[in-house]
Design a protein around this motif. Structure first.
Motif, PDB file in Angstrom:
ATOM      1  N   MET A  19       0.742  -1.230  -0.005  1.00 11.52           N
ATOM      2  CA  MET A  19       0.087   0.079   0.185  1.00 11.52           C
ATOM      3  C   MET A  19       0.877   1.360   0.028  1.00 11.52           C
ATOM      4  SD  MET A  19      -3.392  -0.967   2.026  1.00 11.52           S
ATOM      5  CE  MET A  19      -4.208   0.315   2.080  1.00 11.52           C
ATOM      6  N   ARG A  22      -1.673   2.818  -3.599  1.00 16.08           N
ATOM      7  CA  ARG A  22      -3.061   2.543  -3.248  1.00 16.08           C
ATOM      8  C   ARG A  22      -3.759   3.528  -3.768  1.00 16.08           C
ATOM      9  NH1 ARG A  22      -4.280   6.596  -0.722  1.00 16.08           N
ATOM     10  NH2 ARG A  22      -6.415   5.577  -0.551  1.00 16.08           N
ATOM     11  N   GLY A  23      -5.229   3.031  -3.797  1.00 17.68           N
ATOM     12  CA  GLY A  23      -6.369   3.868  -4.339  1.00 17.68           C
ATOM     13  C   GLY A  23      -6.417   3.034  -5.752  1.00 17.68           C
ATOM     14  N   ALA A  24      -7.874   2.724  -5.977  1.00 22.13           N
ATOM     15  CA  ALA A  24      -7.991   1.949  -7.297  1.00 22.13           C
ATOM     16  C   ALA A  24      -7.346   2.685  -8.548  1.00 22.13           C
ATOM     17  CB  ALA A  24      -9.584   1.775  -7.442  1.00 22.13           C
ATOM     18  N   ALA A  25      -7.621   4.265  -8.650  1.00 16.33           N
ATOM     19  CA  ALA A  25      -7.096   4.709  -9.988  1.00 16.33           C
ATOM     20  C   ALA A  25      -5.556   4.768 -10.047  1.00 16.33           C
ATOM     21  CB  ALA A  25      -7.871   6.033 -10.150  1.00 16.33           C
ATOM     22  N   ARG A  65      -3.338  -7.231  -4.939  1.00 14.72           N
ATOM     23  CA  ARG A  65      -4.665  -7.083  -4.081  1.00 14.72           C
ATOM     24  C   ARG A  65      -5.927  -7.382  -4.909  1.00 14.72           C
ATOM     25  NH1 ARG A  65      -4.922  -1.198  -1.531  1.00 14.72           N
ATOM     26  NH2 ARG A  65      -6.203  -2.294  -0.073  1.00 14.72           N
ATOM     27  N   SER A 132     -10.023   9.192  -2.209  1.00 15.04           N
ATOM     28  CA  SER A 132     -10.312   9.006  -3.368  1.00 15.04           C
ATOM     29  C   SER A 132     -10.323   9.775  -4.481  1.00 15.04           C
ATOM     30  CB  SER A 132     -12.134   8.323  -3.792  1.00 15.04           C
ATOM     31  OG  SER A 132     -12.293   8.516  -5.003  1.00 15.04           O
ATOM     32  N   THR A 133      -9.186   9.591  -5.387  1.00 18.14           N
ATOM     33  CA  THR A 133      -9.017  10.680  -6.501  1.00 18.14           C
ATOM     34  C   THR A 133     -10.079  10.934  -7.400  1.00 18.14           C
ATOM     35  OG1 THR A 133      -7.875   9.023  -7.937  1.00 18.14           O
ATOM     36  CG2 THR A 133      -6.425  10.148  -6.539  1.00 18.14           C
ATOM     37  N   ALA A 135     -13.332  11.039  -6.354  1.00 16.22           N
ATOM     38  CA  ALA A 135     -14.004  11.881  -5.539  1.00 16.22           C
ATOM     39  C   ALA A 135     -13.594  13.271  -5.456  1.00 16.22           C
ATOM     40  CB  ALA A 135     -14.329  11.158  -4.235  1.00 16.22           C
ATOM     41  N   GLN A 161      -6.595   6.736   5.668  1.00 13.21           N
ATOM     42  CA  GLN A 161      -6.370   7.623   4.607  1.00 13.21           C
ATOM     43  C   GLN A 161      -7.298   8.947   4.486  1.00 13.21           C
ATOM     44  OE1 GLN A 161      -7.445   4.188   4.921  1.00 13.21           O
ATOM     45  NE2 GLN A 161      -6.486   3.056   3.166  1.00 13.21           N
ATOM     46  N   GLY A 197     -15.421   7.524  -3.126  1.00 15.99           N
ATOM     47  CA  GLY A 197     -15.157   6.709  -4.523  1.00 15.99           C
ATOM     48  C   GLY A 197     -15.547   5.290  -4.649  1.00 15.99           C
ATOM     49  N   ALA A 198     -14.690   4.399  -5.508  1.00 16.78           N
ATOM     50  CA  ALA A 198     -15.326   3.107  -5.544  1.00 16.78           C
ATOM     51  C   ALA A 198     -13.839   2.301  -6.115  1.00 16.78           C
ATOM     52  CB  ALA A 198     -16.398   2.543  -6.525  1.00 16.78           C
ATOM     53  N   ASP A 199     -13.969   0.793  -5.486  1.00 13.61           N
ATOM     54  CA  ASP A 199     -12.966   0.311  -6.159  1.00 13.61           C
ATOM     55  C   ASP A 199     -13.420  -0.800  -7.087  1.00 13.61           C
ATOM     56  OD1 ASP A 199     -11.867   0.884  -3.117  1.00 13.61           O
ATOM     57  OD2 ASP A 199     -10.171  -0.006  -4.069  1.00 13.61           O
ATOM     58  N   LYS A 210     -13.965   1.451   0.638  1.00 14.89           N
ATOM     59  CA  LYS A 210     -13.109   1.156   1.746  1.00 14.89           C
ATOM     60  C   LYS A 210     -14.331   0.780   3.125  1.00 14.89           C
ATOM     61  CE  LYS A 210      -9.777   1.520   2.572  1.00 14.89           C
ATOM     62  NZ  LYS A 210      -9.110   0.057   2.391  1.00 14.89           N
ATOM     63  N   LYS A 235     -13.868   1.273 -13.136  1.00 10.75           N
ATOM     64  CA  LYS A 235     -14.140   0.769 -11.709  1.00 10.75           C
ATOM     65  C   LYS A 235     -15.318  -0.529 -11.911  1.00 10.75           C
ATOM     66  CE  LYS A 235     -11.692   3.950  -9.810  1.00 10.75           C
ATOM     67  NZ  LYS A 235     -12.007   4.804  -8.780  1.00 10.75           N
ATOM     68  N   PHE A 295     -12.741  -3.763   2.535  1.00 12.72           N
ATOM     69  CA  PHE A 295     -13.835  -3.286   1.766  1.00 12.72           C
ATOM     70  C   PHE A 295     -15.077  -3.786   2.159  1.00 12.72           C
ATOM     71  CE2 PHE A 295      -9.772  -3.447  -0.560  1.00 12.72           C
ATOM     72  CZ  PHE A 295      -9.551  -1.945  -0.945  1.00 12.72           C
TER      73      PHE A 295
HETATM   74  C1  RUB Z   1      -8.871   3.107  -1.389  1.00 14.21           C
HETATM   75  C2  RUB Z   1     -10.441   3.319  -1.497  1.00 14.21           C
HETATM   76  C3  RUB Z   1     -10.847   4.350  -2.345  1.00 14.21           C
HETATM   77  C4  RUB Z   1     -10.984   3.789  -3.900  1.00 14.21           C
HETATM   78  C5  RUB Z   1     -11.272   4.960  -4.753  1.00 14.21           C
HETATM   79  O1  RUB Z   1      -8.672   1.816  -0.544  1.00 14.21           O
HETATM   80  O2  RUB Z   1     -11.335   2.530  -1.056  1.00 14.21           O
HETATM   81  O3  RUB Z   1     -12.014   5.139  -2.141  1.00 14.21           O
HETATM   82  O4  RUB Z   1      -9.759   2.975  -4.199  1.00 14.21           O
HETATM   83  O5  RUB Z   1      -9.996   5.699  -4.835  1.00 14.21           O
HETATM   84  P1  RUB Z   1      -6.929   1.495  -0.400  1.00 14.21           P
HETATM   85  P2  RUB Z   1      -9.559   6.304  -6.546  1.00 14.21           P
HETATM   86  O6  RUB Z   1      -6.460   2.658   0.353  1.00 14.21           O
HETATM   87  O7  RUB Z   1      -7.242   0.306   0.801  1.00 14.21           O
HETATM   88  O8  RUB Z   1      -6.500   1.170  -1.518  1.00 14.21           O
HETATM   89  O9  RUB Z   1     -10.774   7.051  -6.655  1.00 14.21           O
HETATM   90  O10 RUB Z   1      -8.621   7.247  -6.351  1.00 14.21           O
HETATM   91  O11 RUB Z   1      -9.511   5.265  -7.350  1.00 14.21           O
END
Ligand code: RUB
Length: 336
Positions: A19, A22-25, A65, A132-133, A135, A161, A197-199, A210, A235, A295
Motif C-alpha cells: 500500500m 494505493r487507491g483504485a485509480a 490485491r 479517492s482521487t 471523489a 487514509q 469513491g469506489a474500488d 473502503k 471501476k 472493503f
Molecule cells: C482506497 C479506497 C478508495 C477507492 C477509490 O482503498 O477505498 O476509496 O480506491 O479511489 P485502499 P480512487 O487505500 O485500501 O487502496 O478514486 O483514487 O480510485
C-alpha cells in the motif's frame, strides 16, 4: 519455469501489496506503467518470449490485491492491444497502449470531476470517507468554478487514509473538520452530501469501497443526506455480469492489533510463539481471532448517484453502461 520479469515490475507489485501505491485509480495507473517498463527493458529475443514475459508481469501485478477491478481492467486493456511480428514492434505497441491507457485514465477523472461538480452548490458541506482521487476530482472542479465548500473528513481506520484527503483539501484551502469514524452519524446533521469513491461497482449497482462505506451510506439515507459515488468506468466489474462476486480483501491483523496488544489480551508471554518469528501468533489457537476486511459492499438502494466520465447514473442502470463498455467477458489475457 516462469519467465523472469524486470525488477521494476516486482517493485511495483510490492508497492501495491504494501500500500505504498494505493487507491483504485492510482493502482491501475502504476500497473500500466509497470507493463510499459517491462516492455521497454525486456531482454526477450523472440516475440513469443516477449509475450510470455509480459503475461507473467501482468499476473505478478494482478496477484497483489484482489478488490479494485481497475487493476485487472488496466492489465486487460494493455495486453489486448499488444500487436506486432517482431520484438521491436511488440515493445512499441505495449508502451503506446500503456501510455494511452494512462492518458485516458487522467482524462476520465477530469471529465467525471466536471460532471460531479454540478451536484455541488455554494456553501455545501461534503462528508468524505477514505481517500479517492475520483471523489476529489469532483471537489476540485467545483472549487475551480468558484463554488465554496466545506468538508467533514472521516479518519478511516485502520490506515487513516482520511489524512491524505484532509491534506489535499487543505492544500485547496477547503475548511476541514476531521472526525473519528464513529462520529460520522452525529456529523451527518451538518452534511449536504456524502461523497465517496469506489474500488469496484457490480452489475446490480452495488458499490465496493473502503470498509465503513456501507454503514455510512445507511446512516446517510436515514438522515436524508444524498450519497454520491465518484467512479470512472474502469471501476465497473465485468465479471459481475455473469454472476461472479467481488472478492473482499482481508488484510493483516497487525493493522488492528500489534503483537504486544495481542499478548495483553490473551495473556500469552510470547505472542510470536516459541521461535519468535512472527506468524505463529496467527496460527496459535488462543481463542482470539482478528478480522480486518479492507472493503465492504453498499447495496444500490443506499446510493443516489454514480458519477462516471460518461455521465451520472442511478446505480440500478449502471449495468447498461457495463454491457456497452465490456460486452461479453472473455478469458484473462495473462492466463493463456
Ligand atoms: C482506497 C479506497 C478508495 C477507492 C477509490 O482503498 O477505498 O476509496 O480506491 O479511489 P485502499 P480512487 O487505500 O485500501 O487502496 O478514486 O483514487 O480510485
Amino acid at each position: 519455469g516462469e519467465p523472469s520479469v524486470v525488477p521494476a515490475v516486482e517493485s511495483t507489485a510490492e508497492d501495491i501489496s504494501e500500500m505504498r501505491i494505493r487507491g483504485a485509480a492510482t493502482i491501475a495507473d502504476a500497473a500500466a506503467a509497470a507493463l510499459a517498463t517491462q516492455a521497454d527493458r525486456s531482454a526477450a529475443d523472440t516475440p513469443a518470449a516477449f509475450r510470455r514475459e509480459l503475461r507473467t508481469a501482468a499476473r505478478t501485478l494482478y496477484e497483489t490485491r484482489p478488490t479494485a477491478v481497475s487493476l485487472p481492467n488496466a492489465l486487460r486493456y494493455v495486453l489486448r492491444g499488444v500487436d506486432g511480428d517482431t520484438v521491436a514492434a511488440l515493445r512499441t505497441s505495449t508502451i503506446e497502449r500503456a501510455e494511452s491507457f494512462q492518458r485516458d485514465l487522467a482524462a476520465a477523472q477530469d471529465t467525471l470531476g466536471e460532471i460531479g461538480a454540478n451536484r455541488l452548490r455554494d456553501g455545501d458541506v461534503v462528508m468524505t470517507h477514505c481517500h479517492s482521487t475520483d471523489a476529489l476530482s469532483c471537489l476540485e472542479a467545483a472549487l475551480e468554478s468558484g463554488t465554496e465548500l466545506e468538508a467533514i473528513v472521516k479518519e478511516t481506520r485502520p490506515r487513516k487514509q482520511g489524512h491524505i484527503t484532509a491534506r489535499q483539501l487543505r492544500e485547496w484551502d477547503v475548511p476541514v473538520t476531521l472526525i473519528a469514524d464513529n462520529a460520522a452519524r452525529r456529523y451527518l446533521d451538518r452534511a449536504d452530501h456524502v461523497l465517496v469513491g469506489a474500488d469496484s461497482i457490480a452489475a446490480d449497482g452495488s458499490v465496493v469501497n473502503k470498509i465503513g462505506t456501507s454503514g455510512l451510506a445507511v446512516n446517510a439515507r436515514e438522515r436524508g443526506v444524498p450519497v454520491m459515488v465518484a467512479a470512472q468506468t474502469i471501476k465497473l466489474h465485468p465479471d459481475t455480469m455473469t454472476g461472479h462476486t467481488v472478492e473482499i480483501e482481508m488484510r493483516d491483523e497487525r493493522e488492528l492489533l500489534s503483537d504486544e496488544e495481542r499478548a495483553s489480551i490473551t495473556g500469552a508471554a510470547d505472542a510470536d510463539g516459541a521461535d519468535g518469528d512472527g506468524p505463529d501468533a496467527v496460527a496459535t489457537d488462543d481463542g482470539l481471532r482478528v478480522e480486518n476486511p479492507a472493503f465492504d459492499v453498499t447495496p444500490p438502494r443506499y446510493v443516489d448517484a454514480i458519477v462516471t466520465e460518461r455521465g451520472q447514473f442511478p446505480p440500478e442502470s449502471i449495468v447498461t453502461l457495463m454491457r456497452e463498455l465490456f460486452g461479453e467477458t472473455t478469458d484473462e489475457p495473462w492466463e493463456t
